[in-house]
Enzyme design. Structure first.
Site, PDB file in Angstrom:
ATOM      1  N   ILE B 215       0.830  -1.199   0.000  1.00  0.00           N
ATOM      2  CA  ILE B 215       0.000   0.000   0.000  1.00  0.00           C
ATOM      3  C   ILE B 215       0.874   1.261   0.000  1.00  0.00           C
ATOM      4  O   ILE B 215       0.494   2.309  -0.531  1.00  0.00           O
ATOM      5  CB  ILE B 215      -1.000  -0.026   1.188  1.00  0.00           C
ATOM      6  CG1 ILE B 215      -2.146   0.941   0.935  1.00  0.00           C
ATOM      7  CG2 ILE B 215      -0.329   0.226   2.504  1.00  0.00           C
ATOM      8  CD1 ILE B 215      -3.350   0.691   1.806  1.00  0.00           C
ATOM      9  N   CYS B 216       2.084   1.146   0.548  1.00  0.00           N
ATOM     10  CA  CYS B 216       2.959   2.327   0.590  1.00  0.00           C
ATOM     11  C   CYS B 216       3.473   2.654  -0.818  1.00  0.00           C
ATOM     12  O   CYS B 216       3.639   3.824  -1.168  1.00  0.00           O
ATOM     13  CB  CYS B 216       4.107   2.102   1.549  1.00  0.00           C
ATOM     14  SG  CYS B 216       4.341   0.412   2.025  1.00  0.00           S
ATOM     15  N   THR B 217       3.727   1.629  -1.620  1.00  0.00           N
ATOM     16  CA  THR B 217       4.153   1.874  -3.005  1.00  0.00           C
ATOM     17  C   THR B 217       3.037   2.577  -3.762  1.00  0.00           C
ATOM     18  O   THR B 217       3.255   3.537  -4.494  1.00  0.00           O
ATOM     19  CB  THR B 217       4.465   0.535  -3.708  1.00  0.00           C
ATOM     20  OG1 THR B 217       5.394  -0.175  -2.926  1.00  0.00           O
ATOM     21  CG2 THR B 217       5.009   0.760  -5.100  1.00  0.00           C
TER      22      THR B 217
END
Lengths: 179, 433
Positions: B215-217
């Site tokens: 999700i951070c990407t």
């Protein structure tokens, strides 16, 4: 038609009868009743008959988030454990791995989820985020950059945000644990 | 006289002309050296196949169209088909029972009409809806079930339903399930004899995990068009629309996601976000290849034919085809998993005194050598009886300890037991004395 029944008789002497409860339900029952949580984590079931929707409160007793009380909702669907539970932070908090809408960046909740993991592993993983916020996987970029650039300032921001302070124009929720 | 016979659909065998089944009958008229001893060559088996056997096809999509055609042409005459989907223009390249005029209509209904018009004497009964709409009585009427599904969830449901349906007192309750599946150049066909062979749930660990991006990407460093689409659907949709659920079949929703993803892609100078990719990513669509569907559907239908007629040994029990790197196929017996939550739960008849409390039952369970259980948690379908943990549920269920088991569970009812010492779960069938 093939005669399956005779095969069944041979192979299946012990009468086996299957549960009508769904596979997800059974697995959740097993996961929940075997939770091994430290005193810093508590589950709460708004409807005790519904095992698939509940909350988790984390009150870290060390680290920079000590003194806070963080509320997460867990939503488990019928495909569990093939799919991970859906976890959201219910408060607006200042944390590099939690965005302002409550989305959480924890690898085992998405890309690294495996059915052998269980609710306990997810909960322990969440608590770990409060002990070791990870600036390399940011969801709140401001917070992550602050943590990288100036740890002291970051800790100050954390404390202030937990009291309901405003950081870079964002007002955060008060999450200080009631004494 | 034969020439005058008009094809009347719905009345099986009224329109069989001379030599209609000449080739198939070569197999059915006489046993071979390796046919099963129970094979009844000749009229009896032909009558069963063509007049008595009722088969259910689940899914009328890529695999379903092939399956329906194959079954109808090999002599099955009472076919039912379920599908909840409507025809999309993108289906027409491979779902050959559909035409442009059918777009928007029910797959099950259009497919049934097409087969009935094309193959005389075959009756196809469609149901436009979900498999979950139907109950055990409905599934009980069939001799065989073939699945050509694209969803893990639906497969798990039908598998669990058929396993649960098996009644030790009634041989008719055991319905063979033939499951086909394809993914690009790969495919599998398998035969599941509920409670006898391994079931779908036993092999869940063989599934590829769905592609998920960190999700951070997605939030910070998108590099692929897929990252932008995931950003739109996972983060932007809930942010903008709140509780409103995204419907991946609603073109307006997809258009919205597409616009948002496109803007994001522009911002990060990423190329390749298209409407169809957006649809593909959010619906998790894997490109379907017509010829793979043909191979797998053919293989499923051959198994259906062999199982219905006993004319040859059937697949035991898993055939896999990998066409991504040359062609490789492998057939093996997938074993039952002892701890399978659907078919493996070691289940036990237990005699319970009508006067016993839940507490007493737990004591009895703990004492039993053949169960080896410590601190068991108990539930009945849809209700908790006693949970050892977490504290809130323990407290909520604690009053039940004093209650009589017979107040909570009916005679013949089931209790699911979980405990740390049990690999998965134990199912008890209660008999009162």
């Amino acid at each position: 038609m093939i005669k399956i029944w005779s095969m069944k008789k041979n192979e299946d002497q012990a009468a086996k009868k299957k549960p009508k409860t769904s596979a997800a339900q059974i697995r959740v029952q097993k996961d929940l009743t075997e939770l091994d949580l430290p005193s810093t984590m508590k589950t709460h079931f708004p409807d005790p008959a519904d095992l698939l929707n509940f909350t988790l409160t984390i009150t870290p007793d060390e680290g920079m988030y000590k003194g806070g009380s963080f509320l997460f909702t867990f939503k488990i669907n019928a495909n569990y454990p093939h799919e991970p539970p859906k976890v959201k932070c219910e408060q607006k908090i200042y944390h590099p791995n939690v965005d302002l809408a409550g989305n959480v960046c924890l690898n085992i909740l998405r890309e690294d989820w495996k059915p052998v993991l269980n609710l306990n592993s997810v909960m322990v993983g969440l608590q770990y985020l409060f002990l070791e916020p990870n600036a390399d996987d940011p969801l709140n970029k401001e917070a992550a950059e602050e943590l990288k650039r100036n740890r002291e300032q970051f800790i100050y921001n954390v404390k202030s945000s937990m009291r309901g302070g405003t950081i870079k124009g964002e007002k955060y929720d008060i999450v200080i644990k009631e004494q | 006289m034969m020439a005058a016979a008009v094809a009347v659909n719905g009345t099986a065998s009224s329109s069989d002309w001379d030599g209609r089944y000449y080739h198939v009958d070569q197999i059915l008229d006489r046993p071979g050296p390796r046919t099963d001893p129970s094979f009844l060559a000749g009229d009896e088996v032909k009558e069963f196949l063509r007049e008595k056997c009722k088969i259910l096809v689940i899914g009328a999509g890529g695999l379903g169209c092939e399956i329906l055609a194959n079954l109808a042409l090999s002599g099955f005459k009472d076919i039912h088909v379920i599908d909840m989907d409507t025809i999309d223009i993108s289906n027409l390249n491979r779902q050959f029972l559909f035409r442009p005029k059918d777009v928007g209509n029910s797959k099950a209904i259009v497919a049934a009409e097409f087969i009935m018009n094309r193959v005389p004497g075959v009756k196809v009964t469609p149901y436009f809806g979900k498999i979950q709409d139907k109950d055990e009585d409905y599934y009980m009427q069939f001799n065989l079930i073939i699945c050509g599904l694209d969803s893990v969830e639906a497969r798990r449901w039908i598998n669990a339903t058929l396993v649960n349906m098996v009644d030790p007192e009634n041989p008719e309750s055991l319905k063979p399930l033939i499951d086909g599946g394809t993914e690009g150049f790969k495919g599998q066909a398998r035969v599941i004899l509920p409670t006898v062979t391994s079931c779908y749930e036993c092999s869940l660990d063989m599934l590829n995990k769905p592609t998920a991006f960190p999700i951070c990407t997605i939030a910070n460093t998108p590099r692929l068009p897929e990252h932008c689409i995931e950003w739109a659907s996972v983060l932007e949709w809930p942010r903008v629309h709140g509780e409103k659920k995204m419907d991946t079949d609603n073109p307006e929703h997809i258009s919205w996601l597409y616009q948002i993803a496109l803007a994001r892609a522009k911002e990060f100078k990423i190329e390749g976000v298209t409407y169809s990719l957006t649809q593909g990513v959010v619906k998790n669509i894997i490109p379907a290849i017509a010829s793979t569907n043909a191979i797998i559907a053919a293989s499923c239908c051959n198994e259906a034919f062999k199982i219905a007629t006993s004319s040859a040994a059937y697949l035991n029990n898993y055939f896999m085809l990998i066409g991504t790197d040359s062609v490789y196929s492998y057939t093996f017996e997938h074993e039952k998993r002892q701890d399978c939550p659907v078919c493996g739960g070691e289940s036990l008849d237990i005699t319970v005194n009508k006067e016993w409390t839940v507490d007493r039952l737990i004591e009895v369970l703990v004492e039993r050598q053949d169960i080896q259980v410590k601190k068991p948690s108990l539930s009945a379908p849809g209700k908790q009886i006693y949970f050892q943990a977490p504290p809130q549920l323990e407290e909520a269920t604690r009053p039940n300890l004093e209650k009589k088991v017979s107040e909570l569970v009916p005679d013949g009812g089931e209790i699911t037991v979980t405990a740390t010492t049990l690999p998965f779960n134990l199912s008890l069938r209660v008999k009162y004395i």
